[in-house]
Design a protein around this motif. Structure first.
Motif, PDB file in Angstrom:
ATOM      1  N   SER A  63     -23.540  55.504  25.261  1.00  0.00           N
ATOM      2  CA  SER A  63     -24.780  56.308  25.460  1.00  0.00           C
ATOM      3  C   SER A  63     -24.636  57.429  26.509  1.00  0.00           C
ATOM      4  O   SER A  63     -25.345  58.483  26.376  1.00  0.00           O
ATOM      5  N   ALA A  64     -24.042  57.209  27.822  1.00  0.00           N
ATOM      6  CA  ALA A  64     -23.839  58.206  28.670  1.00  0.00           C
ATOM      7  C   ALA A  64     -22.803  58.913  28.259  1.00  0.00           C
ATOM      8  O   ALA A  64     -21.653  58.982  28.854  1.00  0.00           O
ATOM      9  N   GLY A  65     -22.854  59.787  27.392  1.00  0.00           N
ATOM     10  CA  GLY A  65     -22.010  60.772  26.598  1.00  0.00           C
ATOM     11  C   GLY A  65     -21.153  61.614  27.508  1.00  0.00           C
ATOM     12  O   GLY A  65     -20.117  62.017  27.147  1.00  0.00           O
ATOM     13  N   HIS A  66     -21.777  61.938  28.708  1.00  0.00           N
ATOM     14  CA  HIS A  66     -21.119  62.917  29.516  1.00  0.00           C
ATOM     15  C   HIS A  66     -19.809  62.295  29.968  1.00  0.00           C
ATOM     16  O   HIS A  66     -18.934  63.025  30.624  1.00  0.00           O
ATOM     17  N   GLY A  67     -19.762  61.007  29.972  1.00  0.00           N
ATOM     18  CA  GLY A  67     -18.473  60.377  30.413  1.00  0.00           C
ATOM     19  C   GLY A  67     -17.392  60.200  29.533  1.00  0.00           C
ATOM     20  O   GLY A  67     -16.469  59.402  29.275  1.00  0.00           O
ATOM     21  N   ARG A  92     -12.345  69.474  25.950  1.00  0.00           N
ATOM     22  CA  ARG A  92     -13.441  70.496  26.012  1.00  0.00           C
ATOM     23  C   ARG A  92     -12.968  71.663  25.435  1.00  0.00           C
ATOM     24  O   ARG A  92     -13.558  72.712  25.606  1.00  0.00           O
ATOM     25  N   GLN A  93     -11.773  71.771  24.913  1.00  0.00           N
ATOM     26  CA  GLN A  93     -11.439  73.057  24.307  1.00  0.00           C
ATOM     27  C   GLN A  93     -11.627  73.377  22.794  1.00  0.00           C
ATOM     28  O   GLN A  93     -11.695  72.419  22.022  1.00  0.00           O
ATOM     29  N   PHE A  94     -11.854  74.625  22.402  1.00  0.00           N
ATOM     30  CA  PHE A  94     -12.358  74.935  20.841  1.00  0.00           C
ATOM     31  C   PHE A  94     -11.114  74.472  20.034  1.00  0.00           C
ATOM     32  O   PHE A  94      -9.812  74.350  20.091  1.00  0.00           O
ATOM     33  N   GLY A  95     -11.750  73.648  18.969  1.00  0.00           N
ATOM     34  CA  GLY A  95     -10.792  73.138  17.880  1.00  0.00           C
ATOM     35  C   GLY A  95     -10.063  71.842  17.993  1.00  0.00           C
ATOM     36  O   GLY A  95      -9.425  71.433  17.534  1.00  0.00           O
ATOM     37  N   HIS A  96     -10.568  71.166  19.134  1.00  0.00           N
ATOM     38  CA  HIS A  96      -9.678  70.091  19.727  1.00  0.00           C
ATOM     39  C   HIS A  96     -10.565  68.574  19.488  1.00  0.00           C
ATOM     40  O   HIS A  96     -11.932  68.827  19.142  1.00  0.00           O
ATOM     41  N   LEU A  97     -10.069  67.422  19.475  1.00  0.00           N
ATOM     42  CA  LEU A  97     -10.789  66.188  19.218  1.00  0.00           C
ATOM     43  C   LEU A  97     -11.433  65.601  20.236  1.00  0.00           C
ATOM     44  O   LEU A  97     -12.167  64.472  20.312  1.00  0.00           O
ATOM     45  N   THR A  98     -11.654  66.494  21.381  1.00  0.00           N
ATOM     46  CA  THR A  98     -11.980  65.947  22.698  1.00  0.00           C
ATOM     47  C   THR A  98     -13.283  66.922  23.265  1.00  0.00           C
ATOM     48  O   THR A  98     -13.210  67.651  24.217  1.00  0.00           O
ATOM     49  N   PRO A  99     -14.341  67.035  22.525  1.00  0.00           N
ATOM     50  CA  PRO A  99     -15.367  67.946  22.831  1.00  0.00           C
ATOM     51  C   PRO A  99     -15.979  67.169  24.184  1.00  0.00           C
ATOM     52  O   PRO A  99     -15.842  66.228  24.333  1.00  0.00           O
ATOM     53  N   GLY A 100     -17.030  68.207  24.681  1.00  0.00           N
ATOM     54  CA  GLY A 100     -17.697  67.639  25.865  1.00  0.00           C
ATOM     55  C   GLY A 100     -18.338  66.516  25.954  1.00  0.00           C
ATOM     56  O   GLY A 100     -18.077  65.562  26.636  1.00  0.00           O
ATOM     57  N   HIS A 101     -18.970  66.132  24.750  1.00  0.00           N
ATOM     58  CA  HIS A 101     -19.851  65.061  24.299  1.00  0.00           C
ATOM     59  C   HIS A 101     -19.278  64.417  23.222  1.00  0.00           C
ATOM     60  O   HIS A 101     -18.847  65.145  22.110  1.00  0.00           O
ATOM     61  N   PRO A 102     -19.054  63.182  22.932  1.00  0.00           N
ATOM     62  CA  PRO A 102     -18.626  62.410  21.755  1.00  0.00           C
ATOM     63  C   PRO A 102     -19.319  62.992  20.595  1.00  0.00           C
ATOM     64  O   PRO A 102     -20.571  63.002  20.475  1.00  0.00           O
ATOM     65  N   GLU A 103     -18.419  63.315  19.766  1.00  0.00           N
ATOM     66  CA  GLU A 103     -19.117  63.955  18.324  1.00  0.00           C
ATOM     67  C   GLU A 103     -18.713  62.866  17.061  1.00  0.00           C
ATOM     68  O   GLU A 103     -17.701  62.909  16.892  1.00  0.00           O
ATOM     69  N   TYR A 104     -19.772  62.353  16.410  1.00  0.00           N
ATOM     70  CA  TYR A 104     -19.490  61.600  15.296  1.00  0.00           C
ATOM     71  C   TYR A 104     -18.788  62.443  14.333  1.00  0.00           C
ATOM     72  O   TYR A 104     -19.401  63.503  13.799  1.00  0.00           O
ATOM     73  N   VAL A 110     -15.258  57.587  17.268  1.00  0.00           N
ATOM     74  CA  VAL A 110     -16.670  57.813  17.828  1.00  0.00           C
ATOM     75  C   VAL A 110     -17.850  57.279  16.820  1.00  0.00           C
ATOM     76  O   VAL A 110     -17.842  57.890  15.710  1.00  0.00           O
ATOM     77  N   GLU A 111     -18.524  56.425  17.206  1.00  0.00           N
ATOM     78  CA  GLU A 111     -19.546  55.860  16.195  1.00  0.00           C
ATOM     79  C   GLU A 111     -20.713  56.596  16.219  1.00  0.00           C
ATOM     80  O   GLU A 111     -21.658  56.490  14.954  1.00  0.00           O
ATOM     81  N   SER A 112     -21.087  57.505  17.244  1.00  0.00           N
ATOM     82  CA  SER A 112     -22.209  58.301  17.166  1.00  0.00           C
ATOM     83  C   SER A 112     -22.259  59.292  17.967  1.00  0.00           C
ATOM     84  O   SER A 112     -21.435  59.456  19.132  1.00  0.00           O
ATOM     85  N   THR A 113     -22.793  60.345  17.553  1.00  0.00           N
ATOM     86  CA  THR A 113     -22.726  61.815  18.663  1.00  0.00           C
ATOM     87  C   THR A 113     -23.724  61.384  19.818  1.00  0.00           C
ATOM     88  O   THR A 113     -25.030  60.842  19.538  1.00  0.00           O
ATOM     89  N   THR A 114     -23.156  61.506  21.167  1.00  0.00           N
ATOM     90  CA  THR A 114     -24.146  61.088  22.233  1.00  0.00           C
ATOM     91  C   THR A 114     -23.982  62.514  23.101  1.00  0.00           C
ATOM     92  O   THR A 114     -23.202  63.285  23.074  1.00  0.00           O
ATOM     93  N   GLY A 115     -24.844  62.388  24.084  1.00  0.00           N
ATOM     94  CA  GLY A 115     -25.260  63.460  25.009  1.00  0.00           C
ATOM     95  C   GLY A 115     -26.590  63.281  25.551  1.00  0.00           C
ATOM     96  O   GLY A 115     -27.014  63.146  26.760  1.00  0.00           O
ATOM     97  N   PRO A 116     -27.627  63.630  24.728  1.00  0.00           N
ATOM     98  CA  PRO A 116     -28.860  63.669  25.150  1.00  0.00           C
ATOM     99  C   PRO A 116     -29.045  61.914  25.645  1.00  0.00           C
ATOM    100  O   PRO A 116     -29.063  60.935  24.741  1.00  0.00           O
TER     101      PRO A 116
END
Length: 663
Positions: A63-67, A92-104, A110-116
Motif C-alpha cells: 500500500s505504501a507504494g513509494h517503497g 524508474r526508467q522508461f520502458g522497464h518493469l520497475t516504475p516509480g510506483h508498482p503498476e498492475y 504486482v497485485e494492484s497499482t499503488t501510490g496514492p
C-alpha cells in the motif's frame, strides 16, 4: 551472520542500489521494512514465482507504494519472470518493469497499482471480501479450494488518509479474518516526525474497528514478526493489524530516523556506509552472493510444491463435483457475452421510467445471466435501484450474499470494488448519487489506469435532483469523468440506451464504465437503438437528410427536449437532425467515416443540450455552434422549476437554434 539476515540485507542493498542508480526514489521504507517483508514472503505467504497467477495464492499489496524498490527486490530474489537484475538497474526508467510506483498489469507479481496512500490497503479489503465470498460459493468439506490470505503493508501515510479509515472500518464490521495489515510504523513522514500531525492511538483505533492488534517492538526481530503473523492467522473472527516498530533508513548511519531518508537517494558515500554497517561483503552494486540466491530458490521451490498439492486436490474436487468445476470455469473465464443477445435482455415496458429504475431492472436480469455479478451501494440501494433481488447481503453470517452494504463510504467503496475485480472470479459494480462521484474519482482513476472493467452506477444525474439543492445537484461531474482516460461515461436517454450501457460494461475487458442515470422518469424514445453502442448516433433524422440545416445533440434527459425542439423547428421549414450522444468516449474511437456520417462537416449550425457543464461539447458544436448547459450551480426547488429557470425548455432550445441558424 545467518542466512536469514543475509537474505534481509540483500533486499536492503538491492533497494538502495536501485534508488541510487536512478538518483530517484524512496529508500527509507525498504531499509526499515525489509525484515517484515522477508519474513512474510519467505515463511508465511503462499506464492509461486513459477505461476504468479495461481488462483489460491496469498495476495500481497504494498500500500505504501513509494517503497516499490523493496517489492522489486523481493520479486527479483524469488525469481519472478522478467524481474532480472537489469530491470533493477533500470529502476524508474522508461520502458522497464520497475516504475516509480508498482503498476498492475505492467509488472508480474504486482497485485494492484499503488501510490496514492491509503488506496492499496483499501483495495486489499475488496480482495479479502472476494476470497471470503468465493470460498462460500466453491468450498466443500475436505476441499478448501479457495483458502488464502490478503496481506497489505502500510505506512503512517496510508493510515492518515481517510479512505483507509473507511475501508478498514468496514473490514472490521465484516469480520474479514483473512485480511492481515502490516504497519511499518517509523513515526516519520516527509515533513518530519509524525507527532506534528498524527498523534492518535492507532492500536486503539483498530481495536475499535474490530481488529486483532499486535505490536512488534523491534522491526528487525523476524522471529517476533513471524509469531505475530501466525497469531493473526489463528484468529478466525477478526482481521488483524501487526504494528512493526521500525527505523526509517535503518542501516544508514547518516540517514536513519530522519525525514530525508523517506524520499531522497542515500548518496554514494552513504550507500558505502550502509554496506559497512550491514556487514555486506559485496562492494559492487547489484551484486548478491550465490548462497543467498540459493536460499531464495529453495523457498520458491517449496511454494511450487504447495501449488502442486493444491492442484492435485483441485483435480479431485473437479472429479467429485463436476457441476462446481463448470461453475468455477464460468467465474474464472471470460464472460459469455452471447447471453446479451437474448431478446429478453432488450425487452421492456413502454411506460416512462427513470433510467435508474431501468438500470435496476437490467441488473436483475444480469444477476441471473452472470452468477459472479456482485455489488452494492453507499447506503443508497433503494435510491440507486441496485439491489439484486433474492441474492442476500454479504455479511459475516452470509458470505454468499451478492449484495454489499458499503455504508456511507464512497471512496473506500470504489477502492474495494477495484479489489473485488483484481482478486479474480467476480464482476463487480458499485453505486451512489452522481454528485458523490467527487469522492470516488481517485479510485475510478486507478481503475482506469489498471484497466479494470468494473461498473459505477451514478444516479440523480442533474439539477433534476430538485429540492435537495445545489449540494446534491451534479453540474461539473460529467466533464470531470469524461477527462479520465480509459473510462466510458454513459448518460443514456431511455431503456434501450441503458441496456446498451450495461451491455458495454459487461463486454468490456479493460475499461471501466460509469452509468449516469436520472432520478426523474423519461419516455421510451422512438428511434432509440443499439446504435448507441457507437457512443453517438442519429436518433431522429432530418426531414431532408441531404440538406440538413441544424444538428441538435443531447444526452440523457435532454434528448427528449431535443426531439421536441426538432418538431417545432421543422414546422417552420427547417431540416433538423437529432443526435443522441450517450457516450462521447465510444464515439471518439469510431471511424472517421462514421463520425462524418453522424456529424457531417458541412453542417456548421449545431446545438448541444445537456444539464451539466458546457465544456465537453465545444469540440462537437464548433465555433459557429452553441451549447445549452449549466454555467453555475443549481438551486433548491422542484425539478420542473429548475429546468425552466436554467433554460432547459423546448422554447429556449428553439430560440437558441434560430439564433444559430441566423448567423
Amino acid at each position: 551472520m545467518n542466512i536469514n539476515q543475509k537474505a534481509v540485507n540483500a533486499l536492503r542493498i538491492l533497494s538502495a542500489d536501485q534508488i541510487q542508480k536512478a538518483n530517484s526514489g524512496h529508500p527509507g521504507l525498504p531499509l526499515g521494512a525489509a525484515p517484515a517483508a522477508y519474513e512474510l514472503w519467505a515463511n508465511h505467504m503462499n506464492h509461486n514465482p513459477k505461476n504468479p497467477n495461481w488462483s489460491n495464492r496469498d495476495r500481497f499489496i504494498l500500500s505504501a507504494g513509494h517503497g516499490s524498490a523493496l517489492l522489486y527486490s523481493l520479486l527479483h530474489m524469488f525469481g519472478y519472470e522478467g524481474m532480472t537484475i537489469d530491470e533493477l538497474k533500470n529502476f524508474r526508467q522508461f520502458g522497464h518493469l520497475t516504475p516509480g510506483h508498482p503498476e498492475y498489469g505492467h509488472t508480474i507479481g504486482v497485485e494492484s497499482t499503488t501510490g496514492p496512500l491509503g488506496a492499496g490497503v483499501s483495495t486489499a479489503v475488496g480482495m479479502a471480501m472476494a476470497e471470503s465470498h468465493l470460498a462460500s460459493v466453491f468450498n466443500r468439506d475436505g476441499y478448501p479450494v479457495v483458502d488464502h490470505y490478503t496481506f497489505a503493508m502500510t505506512g503512517d501515510g496510508c493510515l492518515m488518509e481517510g479512505v483507509a479509515y473507511e475501508a478498514l472500518s468496514l473490514a472490521g464490521t465484516l469480520k474479514l479474518d483473512k485480511l492481515i495489515v502490516m504497519y511499518d510504523s517509523n513515526d516519520i513522514t516527509i515533513e518530519g516526525d509524525t507527532s506534528t500531525a498524527f498523534k492518535e492511538d492507532v492500536a486503539a483505533r483498530f481495536k475499535a474497528f474490530g481488529f486483532q492488534v499486535q505490536i512488534v517492538e523491534d522491526g528487525n526481530d523476524i522471529e517476533s514478526i513471524g509469531k505475530a503473523i501466525e497469531n493473526a492467522k489463528a484468529d478466525k473472527e477478526r482481521p488483524s493489524l501487526i504494528i512493526c516498530r521500525t527505523q526509517i533508513g535503518y542501516g544508514c548511519p547518516a540517514k536513519v530516523g530522519k525525514a530525508s531518508a523517506h524520499g531522497e537517494p542515500l548518496g554514494e558515500e552513504n550507500v558505502k556506509e550502509l554496506r559497512k554497517f550491514l556487514g555486506w561483503e559485496n562492494e559492487n552494486e547489484f551484486e548478491v552472493s550465490s548462497d543467498i540466491y540459493s536460499h531464495y530458490k529453495k523457498i520458491a521451490d517449496i511454494n511450487a510444491d504447495k501449488e502442486a498439492r493444491w492442484t492435485e486436490m483441485f483435480e479431485r474436487y473437479c472429479n467429485e463435483f463436476p457441476e462446481l468445476k463448470e461453475k468455477w470455469n464460468l467465474f474464472h473465464g471470460e464472460l459469455d457475452t452471447n447471453k446479451l443477445e437474448d431478446e429478453a435482455f432488450w425487452s421492456y415496458e413502454t411506460k416512462a421510467m427513470a433510467t435508474r429504475a431501468t438500470s435496476g431492472d437490467i441488473i436483475n436480469k444480469l444477476k441471473d445471466m452472470y452468477q459472479n455479478l456482485i455489488g452494492g451501494s453507499a447506503d443508497l440501494a433503494p435510491s440507486n435501484k441496485t439491489e439484486m433481488k433474492g441474492e442476500g447481503f454479504f455479511s459475516p453470517e452470509n458470505r454468499s450474499g451478492r449484495n454489499i452494504h458499503f455504508g456511507v463510504r464512497e471512496m473506500a467503496m470504489t477502492a474495494i470494488t477495484n479489489g473485488l475485480y483484481l482478486h479474480g472470479g467476480l464482476k463487480p459494480f458499485c453505486a451512489t448519487f452522481f454528485v458523490f462521484s467527487d469522492f470516488m474519482k481517485p479510485m475510478i482513476r486507478l481503475a482506469a489506469l489498471m484497466g479494470l472493467p468494473v461498473a459505477y452506477v451514478l444516479t440523480h444525474d442533474s439539477i433534476g435532483v430538485g429540492e435537495d439543492g445545489p449540494t446534491h445537484e451534479p453540474v461539473e461531474q460529467l466533464a470531470m469523468l469524461r477527462t479520465i482516460p480509459n473510462l466510458n461515461v454513459f448518460r443514456p436517454a431511455d431503456y434501450t440506451e441503458t441496456a446498451v450501457a450495461w451491455a458495454s460494461a459487461i463486454k468490456s475487458k479493460s475499461t471501466p464504465t460509469a452509468l449516469v442515470l436520472t432520478r426523474q422518469n423519461l419516455p421510451q424514445l422512438e428511434g432509440s437503438s443499439r446504435e448507441a453502442e457507437k457512443g453517438a448516433y442519429v436518433l431522429s433524422e432530418a426531414s431532408n437528410k441531404e440538406n440538413i440545416d441544424l444538428i441538435i445533440m443531447a444526452s440523457g434527459s435532454e434528448v427528449e427536449l431535443a426531439i421536441n425542439a426538432k418538431v417545432e423547428l421543422e414546422k417552420e421549414g427547417y431540416s433538423v437532425r437529432v443526435v443522441s450522444v450517450p457516450c462521447m468516449d465510444l464515439f471518439e474511437i469510431q471511424s472517421c467515416e462514421y463520425k462524418e456520417f453522424v456529424l457531417p462537416s458541412y453542417v456548421k449550425s449545431r446545438l448541444a443540450v445537456e444539464a451539466g457543464s458546457t465544456m465537453p461539447w465545444f469540440k462537437y458544436v464548433g465555433l459557429e455552434g452553441d451549447v445549452i448547459g449549466m454555467t453555475s450551480f443549481g438551486a433548491s426547488a422542484p425539478a420542473g422549476v429548475l429546468f425552466k429557470h436554467f433554460g432547459f425548455t423546448t422554447e429556449n432550445v428553439v430560440e437558441k437554434a434560430k439564433n444559430i441558424l441566423k448567423k
